[in-house]
Design an enzyme around this catalytic site. Structure first.
Site, PDB file in Angstrom:
ATOM      1  N   GLU A  65       9.405  -3.612  10.509  1.00 21.88           N
ATOM      2  CA  GLU A  65       9.474  -2.167   9.844  1.00 21.88           C
ATOM      3  C   GLU A  65      10.241  -1.311  10.912  1.00 21.88           C
ATOM      4  O   GLU A  65       9.495  -1.012  11.789  1.00 21.88           O
ATOM      5  CB  GLU A  65       8.212  -1.653   9.343  1.00 21.88           C
ATOM      6  CG  GLU A  65       8.455  -0.415   8.658  1.00 21.88           C
ATOM      7  CD  GLU A  65       7.491   0.144   7.420  1.00 21.88           C
ATOM      8  OE1 GLU A  65       6.612  -0.982   7.142  1.00 21.88           O
ATOM      9  OE2 GLU A  65       7.578   1.172   6.957  1.00 21.88           O
ATOM     10  N   ASP A  85       0.926  -1.196  -0.190  1.00 24.86           N
ATOM     11  CA  ASP A  85      -0.037   0.035  -0.025  1.00 24.86           C
ATOM     12  C   ASP A  85       1.033   1.278  -0.041  1.00 24.86           C
ATOM     13  O   ASP A  85       0.330   2.258  -0.021  1.00 24.86           O
ATOM     14  CB  ASP A  85      -1.117  -0.134   1.182  1.00 24.86           C
ATOM     15  CG  ASP A  85      -0.420   0.121   2.369  1.00 24.86           C
ATOM     16  OD1 ASP A  85       0.618  -0.073   2.625  1.00 24.86           O
ATOM     17  OD2 ASP A  85      -0.987   0.198   3.650  1.00 24.86           O
TER      18      ASP A  85
HETATM   19  O1  KIV Z   1       3.466  -0.932   1.547  1.00 24.54           O
HETATM   20  C1  KIV Z   1       4.734  -1.562   1.540  1.00 24.54           C
HETATM   21  O2  KIV Z   1       5.272  -1.342   0.537  1.00 24.54           O
HETATM   22  C2  KIV Z   1       5.192  -2.075   2.934  1.00 24.54           C
HETATM   23  C3  KIV Z   1       6.717  -2.370   2.563  1.00 24.54           C
HETATM   24  C4  KIV Z   1       7.463  -1.497   2.697  1.00 24.54           C
HETATM   25  C5  KIV Z   1       7.127  -3.503   3.882  1.00 24.54           C
HETATM   26  O3  KIV Z   1       4.500  -2.373   3.622  1.00 24.54           O
END
Ligand code: KIV
Length: 251
Positions: free
Chosen positions: A176, A40
């Protein structure tokens, strides 16, 4: 999914990048990436929003369909956007929508608080990737993208979240922006792989937003990213060359 546990056992690192469209997904797939996430994060790097909190399930379905057409080999994971998994029934129906669009697994943000949703999706036979640490969908409540796992209370909470999501049967968990030593401890405590982003080098794998890796979103690059290319510069150069060439010669 068992393959990822095997890679962890063998100490082989897992690689993951984001893609939101056919050519990028195909290029990553052909390059040998293990996991492609339709994240997202497209809210920022594709749609131009400030954060991920305006991304809808319809957006995710649209971009998952495009990326899926380019993937033959990697595991394609679809990201469940904010408010698409507020309860288990909604989580299952949203996860099904991403699978119908071509995802082979889904990811959602949250630890112990989201066990019911994760279990419900897994009970439907849809593999789930967990996501703990800094949770971008909560950035507004958090007041920014802050490192997690620096205080003892945060370390304990993260270890609890990690154990809770592992118990549900997720095949991997994203960490994260977790302090490096905390990420190492979580990685050591779990049998499933940890996939880090801004969480040091001790995770079982690494994930990045592809736009950050290739320098395609030059207006902001997270501190922990070392870009491998400057695609934005190439686009500007090519655009200016086209403008010059057309204005001078007409072709
Ligand atoms: O939305 C995303 O790209 C993510 C990753 C960076 C882990 O959740």
């Amino acid at each position: 999914m068992q393959d990822f546990r095997e890679l962890k056992k063998r100490g082989e690192k897992i690689t993951a990048l984001t893609a939101y469209d056919y050519p990028t997904a195909r290029l990553l797939d052909e390059s040998g990436i293990d996991i492609i996430l339709v994240g997202d994060s497209l809210g920022m790097v594709v749609l131009g929003y400030e954060d991920t909190t305006q991304v809808t399930l319809d957006d995710m379905v649209h971009y998952t369909r495009a990326a899926a057409r380019g993937v033959k080999r990697a595991l394609l994971v679809g990201d469940l956007p904010i408010h698409s998994y507020d309860n288990p029934a909604q989580a299952v129906s949203s996860a099904r929508a991403l699978v119908e669009a071509g995802a082979k697994a889904v990811k959602l943000e949250g630890g112990a608080s989201h066990v019911a949703q994760i279990e419900a999706i897994i009970a439907e036979g849809i593999p789930v990737m967990g996501h703990i640490g800094m949770l971008p969908q909560s950035v507004r409540e958090e007041g920014g993208y802050k490192v997690k796992g620096r205080t003892q209370a945060e370390v304990d909470a993260l270890l609890r979240d990690a154990a809770a999501v592992e118990k549900t049967g997720v095949f991997a968990v994203v960490l994260e922006i977790v302090a490096g030593e905390t990420a190492r401890r979580i990685t050591e405590a779990l049998a499933i792989p940890t996939i880090g982003i801004g969480s040091g080098s001790q995770c079982d794998g690494q994930i990045l937003v592809t736009h950050d890796l290739i320098g395609l979103f030059p207006w902001f690059t997270p501190k922990f990213v070392s870009p491998e290319a400057r695609v934005a510069d190439d686009i500007r150069r090519a655009t200016q060359a086209f403008i010059r060439r057309t204005k001078s010669a007409g072709i």
